[in-house]
Structures are given as structure tokens and as C-alpha cells.
Design an enzyme around this catalytic site. Structure first.
Site, PDB file in Angstrom:
ATOM      1  N   HIS A   1      44.074  39.289  39.658  1.00  0.00           N
ATOM      2  CA  HIS A   1      45.167  38.752  40.449  1.00  0.00           C
ATOM      3  C   HIS A   1      46.137  39.862  40.801  1.00  0.00           C
ATOM      4  O   HIS A   1      46.374  40.767  40.008  1.00  0.00           O
ATOM      5  CB  HIS A   1      45.940  37.684  39.675  1.00  0.00           C
ATOM      6  CG  HIS A   1      45.112  36.569  39.176  1.00  0.00           C
ATOM      7  ND1 HIS A   1      44.394  35.734  40.002  1.00  0.00           N
ATOM      8  CD2 HIS A   1      44.874  36.138  37.923  1.00  0.00           C
ATOM      9  CE1 HIS A   1      43.766  34.833  39.276  1.00  0.00           C
ATOM     10  NE2 HIS A   1      44.023  35.062  38.016  1.00  0.00           N
TER      11      HIS A   1
ATOM     12  N   GLU B   1      49.899  30.088  35.232  1.00  0.00           N
ATOM     13  CA  GLU B   1      48.457  30.305  35.292  1.00  0.00           C
ATOM     14  C   GLU B   1      47.809  29.451  34.213  1.00  0.00           C
ATOM     15  O   GLU B   1      48.211  29.486  33.058  1.00  0.00           O
ATOM     16  CB  GLU B   1      48.173  31.784  35.052  1.00  0.00           C
ATOM     17  CG  GLU B   1      46.855  32.222  35.539  1.00  0.00           C
ATOM     18  CD  GLU B   1      46.779  33.734  35.695  1.00  0.00           C
ATOM     19  OE1 GLU B   1      45.684  34.185  36.030  1.00  0.00           O
ATOM     20  OE2 GLU B   1      47.761  34.441  35.487  1.00  0.00           O
TER      21      GLU B   1
END
Length: 68
Positions: free
Chosen positions: A6, A21
Site C-alpha cells: 500500500h 485496515e
């Protein structure tokens, strides 16, 4: 095992970034790309990324922790 990476960037000039997340796993590994590259021989990193050797040699071998 699946791996994903990411890159998160707050593009707002007025609002804070909030990131949540969630994983569907009982194990998560946080790996620093910079640290991984720094622990790889600098000449290989420089050749692979097509960057000057001096840049590859300056990568930090200690993981940088971001705390806001």
C-alpha cells in the site's frame, strides 16, 4: 500466501487522513520497503531501480516508524 503493498497519501490540505485496515487473517507482517532495499547490496538496488549508487547507499537500514 498473498502479498499486497500500500502507498497512502493524504492529498487534502485541510483534512487529516484516517486509515483503517482490516485483514482476513490471524497474521499480518509489516515490512518496510526502504529497509528491505537498504539490506540488499547497494549496487544491485542501484542497477535494478536505475538510480545513482549514492542514493542506494543512503537508504536507512533501520525501519522508520510513523506515529501521528
Amino acid at each position: 500466501m498473498a502479498y499486497c503493498s500500500h502507498y497512502i497519501e493524504n492529498t487534502s490540505e485541510t483534512e487529516d487522513l484516517v486509515w483503517i485496515e482490516m485483514y482476513k487473517s490471524d497474521r499480518v507482517a509489516d515490512i518496510s520497503l526502504t529497509q528491505w532495499l537498504a539490506l540488499t547490496p547497494a549496487d544491485i538496488v542501484a542497477q535494478t531501480l536505475n538510480i545513482p549508487l549514492e542514493i542506494a547507499e543512503k537508504l536507512q537500514k533501520e525501519k522508520q516508524v510513523l506515529i501521528a
